[in-house]
Motif scaffolding. Structure first.
Motif, PDB file in Angstrom:
ATOM      1  N   THR A  99       6.757  14.599  -0.290  1.00  0.00           N
ATOM      2  CA  THR A  99       6.807  13.474   0.643  1.00  0.00           C
ATOM      3  C   THR A  99       7.018  12.134  -0.053  1.00  0.00           C
ATOM      4  O   THR A  99       7.864  11.330   0.358  1.00  0.00           O
ATOM      5  N   PHE A 152     -10.005  10.746   1.430  1.00  0.00           N
ATOM      6  CA  PHE A 152     -10.524  11.975   0.843  1.00  0.00           C
ATOM      7  C   PHE A 152     -11.645  11.719  -0.164  1.00  0.00           C
ATOM      8  O   PHE A 152     -12.009  12.613  -0.933  1.00  0.00           O
ATOM      9  N   LEU A 184      -5.116   7.317   0.791  1.00  0.00           N
ATOM     10  CA  LEU A 184      -5.468   8.732   0.677  1.00  0.00           C
ATOM     11  C   LEU A 184      -6.732   8.906  -0.161  1.00  0.00           C
ATOM     12  O   LEU A 184      -7.573   9.760   0.139  1.00  0.00           O
ATOM     13  N   ASN A 242      -6.701  20.783  -5.414  1.00  0.00           N
ATOM     14  CA  ASN A 242      -6.039  20.312  -4.185  1.00  0.00           C
ATOM     15  C   ASN A 242      -4.538  20.591  -4.276  1.00  0.00           C
ATOM     16  O   ASN A 242      -3.716  19.713  -4.024  1.00  0.00           O
ATOM     17  N   LEU A 268       2.524  18.764  -1.102  1.00  0.00           N
ATOM     18  CA  LEU A 268       2.938  17.892  -0.006  1.00  0.00           C
ATOM     19  C   LEU A 268       3.190  16.471  -0.502  1.00  0.00           C
ATOM     20  O   LEU A 268       4.135  15.802  -0.065  1.00  0.00           O
ATOM     21  N   TYR A 269       2.351  16.025  -1.403  1.00  0.00           N
ATOM     22  CA  TYR A 269       2.493  14.678  -1.972  1.00  0.00           C
ATOM     23  C   TYR A 269       3.796  14.545  -2.749  1.00  0.00           C
ATOM     24  O   TYR A 269       4.537  13.570  -2.600  1.00  0.00           O
ATOM     25  N   LYS A 283      -1.345   5.815  -1.573  1.00  0.00           N
ATOM     26  CA  LYS A 283      -2.239   6.549  -2.475  1.00  0.00           C
ATOM     27  C   LYS A 283      -3.661   6.009  -2.403  1.00  0.00           C
ATOM     28  O   LYS A 283      -4.630   6.774  -2.418  1.00  0.00           O
ATOM     29  N   TYR A 296      -2.192  19.948  -1.177  1.00  0.00           N
ATOM     30  CA  TYR A 296      -1.992  18.519  -0.951  1.00  0.00           C
ATOM     31  C   TYR A 296      -1.068  17.923  -2.017  1.00  0.00           C
ATOM     32  O   TYR A 296      -0.285  17.010  -1.739  1.00  0.00           O
TER      33      TYR A 296
END
Length: 218
Positions: free
Chosen positions: A199, A118, A114, A189, A195-196, A111, A192
C-alpha cells in the motif's frame, strides 16, 4: 536546441541549490553530517542518533529538501529515457517537488497514526527514523548521479539505466537494514507488513508511473 539549453539551466540551478543545502547542513551539523555519510557502511549512525528518537529536526529537514530537489531532477532525466513528453518549466518543477514532498510527509503521518492505533509508537518512530535516514542518503548520492548523467554522459541511455540500478540498490539495501533492525516486530505482524509494503511502498510508485504516462498531465 532550446530544450537542451533550458534543460541544462534547470539542472545547473538544481545542482547549485543542492550543493548549497548540503553545505548548510555540513556547516551547522558537521559531526552529525560526517557520521551520516557512513550510514550505509555501518550501524554506528543509527546507534548514536536513534536514541535521540527525533526525526523532525532541522538536519533532516534540510536533507529532505535536498532529496525532493534531486528526485525532481532525476524524474526529468528518466523521462527522457522513457520518451515521456515532460514539460520543463517552473510550474512543472514546483508541482513535482510538491507531490514528492507531500507523498513522503503523508507516509510519515500515516505511519505515526498506525503506531498510535496499534500502540507501537516507539517501534514506528524507530522505523520512520531509519527510513528517513535512508531516503536522505539517497538524496545525497542523487546529486553526483544527476550531474554525471546531464553534464558528462549527456542523457546516455545506458548510463541512465545503470544509475537507476545503483539508486534502486541503495534503496533496497536501506530497506534490508531496516527490516533486519525490526525483524521481530515484522515477523509478529507479518500480514500487516505485507499490506504496508504493497500500500505505502510499492503502490504509490506504480500510480505515479502511470500518471507520468498520461498525455498532457502537466
Amino acid at each position: 536546441m532550446v530544450r537542451e539549453v533550458i534543460s541544462s539551466d534547470i539542472y545547473v540551478v538544481c545542482s547549485i541549490t543542492s550543493l548549497f543545502l548540503i553545505l548548510i547542513t555540513k556547516t551547522l551539523y558537521k559531526r552529525h553530517f560526517l557520521d551520516f555519510l557512513s550510514f550505509l557502511g555501518n550501524s554506528n549512525y543509527l546507534k548514536i542518533y536513534l536514541n535521540q528518537n527525533k526525526f523532525f529536526t532541522l538536519f533532516n529537514l534540510i536533507l529532505f529538501l535536498n532529496l525532493c530537489l534531486n528526485c525532481v531532477a532525476f524524474i526529468y532525466i528518466y523521462s527522457s529515457e522513457l520518451k515521456i513528453n515532460l514539460v520543463i518549466s517552473v510550474k512543472t518543477f514546483l508541482i513535482l517537488f510538491g507531490l514528492i514532498g507531500f507523498y513522503l510527509i503523508a507516509k510519515i503521518c500515516v505511519k505515526l497514526f498506525l503506531g498510535y492505533v496499534f500502540n507501537m509508537d516507539k517501534e514506528m518512530s524507530i522505523l520512520i527514523f531509519q527510513q528517513i535516514s535512508s531516503l536522505n542518503f539517497v538524496g545525497l548520492i542523487l546529486l553526483p548521479i544527476n550531474s554525471i548523467l546531464v553534464f558528462t554522459f549527456k542523457f546516455d541511455s545506458v548510463a541512465i539505466n545503470t544509475c537507476i540500478v545503483v539508486v534502486i540498490s541503495v534503496v533496497v539495501f536501506g530497506m534490508i537494514k531496516t527490516i533486519q533492525s525490526n525483524l521481530k516486530l515484522i515477523l509478529a505482524n507479518f500480514l500487516y507488513f505485507i499490506l504496508y509494503i504493497c500500500t505505502l511502498e510499492i503502490g504509490p510508485y506504480i500510480l505515479f508511473y502511470d500518471y507520468l504516462n498520461v498525455p498532457n498531465y502537466l
